[in-house]
Design a protein around this motif. Sequence first.
Motif, PDB file in Angstrom:
ATOM      1  N   VAL A   1       0.869  -1.171   0.000  1.00 10.23           N
ATOM      2  CA  VAL A   1       0.000   0.000   0.000  1.00 10.23           C
ATOM      3  C   VAL A   1       0.903   1.216   0.000  1.00 10.23           C
ATOM      4  N   LEU A   2       0.751   2.095  -1.000  1.00 15.28           N
ATOM      5  CA  LEU A   2       1.606   3.270  -1.101  1.00 15.28           C
ATOM      6  C   LEU A   2       0.770   4.531  -1.254  1.00 15.28           C
ATOM      7  N   VAL A   3       1.201   5.586  -0.600  1.00 14.09           N
ATOM      8  CA  VAL A   3       0.632   6.915  -0.766  1.00 14.09           C
ATOM      9  C   VAL A   3       1.781   7.852  -1.104  1.00 14.09           C
ATOM     10  N   ASP A   4       1.654   8.559  -2.215  1.00 17.05           N
ATOM     11  CA  ASP A   4       2.728   9.424  -2.711  1.00 17.05           C
ATOM     12  C   ASP A   4       4.036   8.665  -2.867  1.00 17.05           C
ATOM     13  N   GLY A   5       3.926   7.405  -3.295  1.00 17.29           N
ATOM     14  CA  GLY A   5       5.102   6.591  -3.564  1.00 17.29           C
ATOM     15  C   GLY A   5       5.769   5.986  -2.352  1.00 17.29           C
ATOM     16  N   LYS A   6       5.225   6.238  -1.146  1.00 15.65           N
ATOM     17  CA  LYS A   6       5.838   5.737   0.082  1.00 15.65           C
ATOM     18  C   LYS A   6       4.960   4.657   0.705  1.00 15.65           C
TER      19      LYS A   6
END
Length: 277
Positions: free
Chosen positions: A88-93
């Motif tokens: 699970v990634l948000v803004d690539g993190k």
Amino acid sequence: MALMANVNRADRMPMSPTPQPAQSPRAELRDLRISFPLPDMSTLEVISGISMTVAEGEFVAVVGPSGSGKSTILRALCGLLEPSGGSVLVDGKPVSGPPPGVGFMFQKDALLPWRTVAGNIRIGAELGGVPGDRREERVASLIKLLRLDGFENAWPRQLSGGMRQRVSLGRLLAYQPSLMLMDEPFGALDYQTKIAMGKELLSVWEAERRAIIFVTHDIEEAVALADRVLVFSARPARIIADYKVMLPRPRHMRSMRGDPAFTRLTEAIWSDLALPE
């Protein structure tokens, strides 16, 4: 009028993961799998290898049968649920806890009864780190945007259900999230109020252009609001269709019901949901 892509079943399946957009996605699931332990020591598989992306400023609706894991992916994206597998990634993190810049709106408004309309909206600005000298300006602009003028000092108990949801949306926007997760936010409202809230949300989205993942049981609502509609299968969930909604904007939800393209797309999604396991 622009027409949607062909919706023949042969063109929809088999389903492959949504291609990554040219720009870095705001949110991304990679082969997400989620299972829950049961009292008899077995496991309940809820999500079965879902991959999807949401681009900056994109409005994505998710529909599917009850219990198919639609709300579960939102909890994973905001760090409230650890996946059994995948990423699970948000803004690539990678998400390992509540990520910054992610806001959640539930079906129940959960307003603080001891705070006024302005006070409840101000909570979002406080949590979002809006500087003190700019908070009142932010609150005032949202009150105007959401047509809450004159109710700044009203208490939640004095508001209708639709107005309470507008305050809840204002609180979310005051937080200034880059990704908005919305879990059936209008599901408890009557039809007329739901239409009004959909219009408000589109107005706000067109002004703010935040990325949105919007979970709903209402197929017409999903098509009227979103850029894309993802269709989940029954549990264990997988994506069985990913439709790009080519209907022109701005959209007026009431008038769209007679549009042939709108009708074809909603009927195609109903057909998807009627497919056997």
